[in-house]
Design an enzyme around this catalytic site. Structure first.
Site, mmCIF file in Angstrom:
data_model
loop_
_atom_site.group_PDB
_atom_site.id
_atom_site.type_symbol
_atom_site.label_atom_id
_atom_site.label_comp_id
_atom_site.label_asym_id
_atom_site.label_seq_id
_atom_site.Cartn_x
_atom_site.Cartn_y
_atom_site.Cartn_z
ATOM 1 N N GLU A 283 85.180 88.681 2.008
ATOM 2 C CA GLU A 283 84.563 87.362 2.117
ATOM 3 C C GLU A 283 84.313 87.129 3.605
ATOM 4 O O GLU A 283 85.262 87.067 4.394
ATOM 5 C CB GLU A 283 85.487 86.281 1.546
ATOM 6 C CG GLU A 283 84.899 84.885 1.643
ATOM 7 C CD GLU A 283 85.910 83.805 1.321
ATOM 8 O OE1 GLU A 283 85.897 82.763 2.004
ATOM 9 O OE2 GLU A 283 86.723 84.004 0.400
ATOM 10 N N CYS B 246 86.329 77.673 4.083
ATOM 11 C CA CYS B 246 85.219 78.615 3.933
ATOM 12 C C CYS B 246 84.072 78.027 3.128
ATOM 13 O O CYS B 246 82.947 78.540 3.179
ATOM 14 C CB CYS B 246 85.702 79.908 3.292
ATOM 15 S SG CYS B 246 86.640 79.659 1.774
#
Length: 509
Positions: A245, A282
């Protein structure tokens, strides 16, 4: 070269607190990986695996006060946030224990021979097996949920894969405490403590992804760091899966009708989402497409009021603070960029939240404003004011992959009138999770969750949150015409383990 000391650092002052460990040498990385590899057999029994995961959750909960104190000292995220994150981490461990017990993740499929088929079908039995040792790279912004005992570790152990974790330098002491807790849980079930390895240091992270006994890797962090490790994983003599990620802008589209209907509510909600955790999530909304005109002005006014009343906060480390301050300044200097609330340095160790506005036409074509289409880690968002739907669509067409994409619709649009469905269709190729009339911060741990997206959001199509995260650490294998006496119990006709499976085309539960 001598290994460097690893220090615990107070982000509120930038001062070193205590030496925690030393950076691991190549030999120490090798030792950790080999110990993990040797522990694979102890995870073979699913009953043992699930019990281990539940014990790990119990021991982490039992050490809650100590762990939260250690985490707050190294991250400044605060006891309330960290207590909740630890609870989420323990829930995750138990959820994967339930998945292990159920057994559906093994995807058992059995086909008996069929000579009448074209071509004829032999006896085929398929299920999934663990890949082997998994390298886990901890995240800075979630010291529990995406770190040593986080989702990558929990899902890998659930799959039957030992792990070696590369600790994040922002919370090394906490990493040591959590790893020790997991090892105690393992030993209670006669699992070697090497089943959870821990190493520190940048070079150790590189050595880890290159180690021949490492079979896969999970990463949460920056585009630059993740891409370097991804390339290293692909360049190995035997390439391995790298589930990274990396970065996400998390665009938000606000229709003119939605702004006219509830501009103030949307503005306040946006402020809460973009400043949550000092903008260090995020899935923070980093780009907002809002209409021009009176309704859009009301929205910006509401956002201005809410952000102005939000206190300065401490980022996870001073490097992030410096990058935030520099990134904000560079963006604010671009032509036609305004700052209704100027983000940047607060006190010596804090940052102040804020947001920038820019005409959407500046983003609709390649140019110097492309910087505004890159993630800026911290409490900032960019509001691009669009004149019409085509201008908004032109901006969306230029965006890279994201974890999330959000649209705010009016009541009528949400009921199918107007462009609601069309906008959803525009957003779907951009992200792994598409939201309507909500905010992306807050990622539920649920079976239907998907936390991933097109590159650079992630390097694979998998999720790192939710039950299907276990699939990253498994591979399918099929046996053809194998005598039943030689088959693993999972693939025998009488189903001694009581597994969900597809048997000669019929789904059995």
């Amino acid at each position: 070269m001598a290994a460097a000391p690893v220090w615990s650092v107070d982000p509120r002052t930038g001062k070193q607190r205590e030496q925690v460990a030393v950076e691991a040498t190549a030999q120490e990385v090798d030792t950790a990986v080999r110990a993990a590899h040797a522990a694979r057999g102890a995870l073979a029994d699913r009953t043992v695996r699930s019990a281990f995961l539940r014990t790990a959750a119990e021991l982490l909960e039992g050490a809650k006060e100590h762990l939260v104190e250690a985490a707050d000292a190294e991250t400044a995220l605060g006891p309330v946030r960290l207590t909740g994150e630890l609870a989420r981490t323990c829930y995750q461990l138990r959820a994967f224990a339930d998945i292990v017990d159920e057994g559906a993740f093994l995807d058992v499929v059995i086909n008996h021979p069929d000579a009448t088929a074209t071509p004829p079908i032999p006896d085929l039995r398929r299920y999934k097996v663990p890949l082997g040792v998994v390298a886990v790279y901890s995240a800075s912004n979630f010291p529990f949920a995406f770190s040593v005992a986080g989702g990558d570790t929990a899902s890998a152990l659930a799959a039957g894969c030992p792990v070696v974790v590369k600790a994040h330098p922002d919370h090394p002491a906490l990493s040591e405490f959590v790893a020790a807790t997991l090892r105690r849980a393992a030993e209670q079930h006669d699992i070697p403590k090497g089943v959870v390895g821990l190493v520190h240091g940048f070079e150790a992270g590189v050595e880890l992804v290159k180690h021949p006994l490492v079979s896969a890797a999970g990463f949460t962090g920056s585009v630059r760091g993740g891409r370097a490790l991804f390339d290293a994983a692909a360049a190995r003599p035997v390439p391995i899966p790298f589930h990274g990620e990396l970065g996400s802008l998390n665009p938000v589209v606000i229709t003119e009708a939605a702004a006219a209907e509830r501009a103030e509510t949307i503005g306040t909600g946006l402020a809460g989402s973009m400043t949550m955790g000092v903008g260090q999530f995020c899935v923070k909304p980093g780009l907002v497409l809002a209409p021009t005109g009176a309704a859009g002005d009301r929205l910006v006014k509401s956002l201005t009021d809410a952000v102005s009343n939000t206190d300065a906060g401490v980022l996870l480390d001073h490097r992030m603070r410096d990058n935030f301050v520099a990134g904000v300044a560079e963006r604010a200097e671009l032509p036609d960029v305004d700052a209704p609330v100027t983000p940047g340095a607060g006190s010596e160790h804090t940052v102040s939240p804020g947001f920038l506005t820019v005409p959407a036409r500046r983003l609709a074509a390649e140019g110097e404003h492309d910087l505004l289409l890159e993630e800026c880690f911290g409490p900032i968002t960019v509001v691009a004011r669009y004149e019409d739907d085509s201008e908004a669509g032109a901006v969306l067409s230029r965006l890279p992959g994201n974890l999330t994409a959000t649209v705010h619709l009016s009541s009528e649009e949400a009921e199918g009138q107007g462009r609601g469905a069309e906008i959803l269709a525009e957003l779907t190729p951009l992200a792994g999770r598409v939201l309507v009339n909500g905010w992306p911060t807050g990622v539920a741990v649920a079976p239907a969750q998907h936390h991933g997206g097109p590159y650079p959001a992630t390097t694979s199509t998998s999720t790192s949150v939710g039950g299907t995260a276990i699939e990253r650490w498994l591979r399918p294998v099929a046996y053809q015409n194998a005598p039943e006496a030689l088959l693993p119990a999972e693939l025998r006709d009488d189903n001694p383990l009581g597994l969900p499976r597809r048997f000669n085309g019929q789904l059995e539960r």
